[in-house]
Design an enzyme around this catalytic site. Structure first.
Site, PDB file in Angstrom:
ATOM      1  N   CYS A   3       0.860  -1.188   0.000  1.00  0.00           N
ATOM      2  CA  CYS A   3       0.000   0.000   0.000  1.00  0.00           C
ATOM      3  C   CYS A   3       0.898   1.240   0.000  1.00  0.00           C
ATOM      4  O   CYS A   3       1.743   1.394   0.889  1.00  0.00           O
ATOM      5  CB  CYS A   3      -0.907  -0.029   1.235  1.00  0.00           C
ATOM      6  SG  CYS A   3      -1.735   1.529   1.557  1.00  0.00           S
ATOM      7  N   ASP A  29      -0.147  16.416  -1.296  1.00  0.00           N
ATOM      8  CA  ASP A  29      -0.626  15.565  -2.382  1.00  0.00           C
ATOM      9  C   ASP A  29       0.321  15.689  -3.576  1.00  0.00           C
ATOM     10  O   ASP A  29       0.781  16.786  -3.905  1.00  0.00           O
ATOM     11  CB  ASP A  29      -2.045  15.973  -2.779  1.00  0.00           C
ATOM     12  CG  ASP A  29      -2.715  14.941  -3.678  1.00  0.00           C
ATOM     13  OD1 ASP A  29      -3.657  14.280  -3.196  1.00  0.00           O
ATOM     14  OD2 ASP A  29      -2.307  14.798  -4.847  1.00  0.00           O
ATOM     15  N   GLY A  90     -14.382   8.074  -6.796  1.00  0.00           N
ATOM     16  CA  GLY A  90     -13.050   8.390  -7.308  1.00  0.00           C
ATOM     17  C   GLY A  90     -11.913   8.030  -6.383  1.00  0.00           C
ATOM     18  O   GLY A  90     -10.809   8.551  -6.534  1.00  0.00           O
ATOM     19  N   HIS A  95      -6.344   3.315   0.985  1.00  0.00           N
ATOM     20  CA  HIS A  95      -5.937   3.541   2.377  1.00  0.00           C
ATOM     21  C   HIS A  95      -6.649   4.848   2.721  1.00  0.00           C
ATOM     22  O   HIS A  95      -6.408   5.868   2.048  1.00  0.00           O
ATOM     23  CB  HIS A  95      -4.414   3.672   2.445  1.00  0.00           C
ATOM     24  CG  HIS A  95      -3.854   3.885   3.828  1.00  0.00           C
ATOM     25  ND1 HIS A  95      -2.832   3.101   4.349  1.00  0.00           N
ATOM     26  CD2 HIS A  95      -4.133   4.810   4.784  1.00  0.00           C
ATOM     27  CE1 HIS A  95      -2.525   3.523   5.570  1.00  0.00           C
ATOM     28  NE2 HIS A  95      -3.301   4.567   5.854  1.00  0.00           N
ATOM     29  N   HIS A  97      -7.995   8.285   3.430  1.00  0.00           N
ATOM     30  CA  HIS A  97      -7.284   9.566   3.460  1.00  0.00           C
ATOM     31  C   HIS A  97      -8.288  10.694   3.341  1.00  0.00           C
ATOM     32  O   HIS A  97      -9.343  10.542   2.730  1.00  0.00           O
ATOM     33  CB  HIS A  97      -6.237   9.652   2.346  1.00  0.00           C
ATOM     34  CG  HIS A  97      -6.760   9.313   0.983  1.00  0.00           C
ATOM     35  ND1 HIS A  97      -6.952   8.016   0.571  1.00  0.00           N
ATOM     36  CD2 HIS A  97      -7.146  10.102  -0.048  1.00  0.00           C
ATOM     37  CE1 HIS A  97      -7.413   8.011  -0.664  1.00  0.00           C
ATOM     38  NE2 HIS A  97      -7.561   9.264  -1.067  1.00  0.00           N
TER      39      HIS A  97
HETATM   40  P1  DGP Z   1      -8.174   9.739  -4.095  1.00  0.00           P
HETATM   41  O1  DGP Z   1      -8.351   9.880  -5.579  1.00  0.00           O
HETATM   42  O2  DGP Z   1      -9.231  10.432  -3.291  1.00  0.00           O
HETATM   43  O3  DGP Z   1      -7.985   8.287  -3.723  1.00  0.00           O
HETATM   44  O4  DGP Z   1      -6.819  10.519  -3.768  1.00  0.00           O
HETATM   45  C1  DGP Z   1      -5.563   9.937  -3.823  1.00  0.00           C
HETATM   46  C2  DGP Z   1      -4.572  11.056  -3.849  1.00  0.00           C
HETATM   47  O5  DGP Z   1      -3.318  10.532  -3.518  1.00  0.00           O
HETATM   48  C3  DGP Z   1      -4.413  11.742  -5.217  1.00  0.00           C
HETATM   49  O6  DGP Z   1      -4.841  13.108  -5.102  1.00  0.00           O
HETATM   50  C4  DGP Z   1      -2.926  11.662  -5.518  1.00  0.00           C
HETATM   51  C5  DGP Z   1      -2.308  11.247  -4.206  1.00  0.00           C
HETATM   52  N1  DGP Z   1      -1.186  10.348  -4.316  1.00  0.00           N
HETATM   53  C6  DGP Z   1      -1.149   9.141  -4.950  1.00  0.00           C
HETATM   54  N2  DGP Z   1       0.054   8.577  -4.821  1.00  0.00           N
HETATM   55  C7  DGP Z   1       0.811   9.439  -4.093  1.00  0.00           C
HETATM   56  C8  DGP Z   1       2.157   9.409  -3.623  1.00  0.00           C
HETATM   57  O7  DGP Z   1       2.923   8.469  -3.839  1.00  0.00           O
HETATM   58  N3  DGP Z   1       2.573  10.500  -2.901  1.00  0.00           N
HETATM   59  C9  DGP Z   1       1.750  11.554  -2.623  1.00  0.00           C
HETATM   60  N4  DGP Z   1       2.259  12.556  -1.912  1.00  0.00           N
HETATM   61  N5  DGP Z   1       0.479  11.601  -3.038  1.00  0.00           N
HETATM   62  C10 DGP Z   1       0.004  10.561  -3.765  1.00  0.00           C
END
Ligand code: DGP
Length: 111
Positions: A3, A29, A90, A95, A97
């Site tokens: 994860c 993000d 979406g 995990h 968040h």
């Molecule tokens: P959601 O689509 O609601 O599941 O949001 C997931 C968010 O996680 C998306 O806005 C991009 C962010 N994200 C995905 N992978 C990574 C990562 O490896 N590092 C960071 N900082 N953010 C990530």
């Protein structure tokens, strides 16, 4: 478990950390959609808000307490907290968040 957010919480993957305590971590993000776009997560693996129950809800209280502290520091004109849950909403990382969005006017209703 493979994860991405578990790996971020264990510092196995690098992220720009904003805040951290024993139960939670908040980081920038990777693909920001607002000038302020942070994610706050529990350090334990909870797949989504639909897995919150009376046994693990302490972490949810901590997350929202920490959001208040983070917002005091970074979000001076209001902010939005969003948790996408499930495919139609979406959710792309399984995990739980919470997105913290701020720094511009945010449209309502969201898409
Ligand atoms: P959601 O689509 O609601 O599941 O949001 C997931 C968010 O996680 C998306 O806005 C991009 C962010 N994200 C995905 N992978 C990574 C990562 O490896 N590092 C960071 N900082 N953010 C990530």
């Amino acid at each position: 478990m493979d994860c991405i957010f578990c790996k971020i919480s264990k510092k196995e993957i690098k992220s720009e950390i904003i805040f951290e305590d024993d139960l939670t971590i908040c980081f920038k993000d990777l693909n920001p959609v607002a000038p302020i776009h942070f994610l706050i997560i529990p350090k334990i693996h909870i797949a989504s808000t639909s897995e919150i129950n009376e046994k693990n809800s302490d972490v949810l209280a901590r997350i929202f307490g920490n959001i208040s502290k983070i917002a005091l520091k970074f979000c001076h004109n209001g902010y939005r907290v969003v948790s996408n849950t499930g495919v139609n909403a979406g959710q792309s990382v399984m995990h739980m968040h919470f997105h913290i969005l701020a720094g511009r006017e945010l449209d309502w209703p969201p898409g």
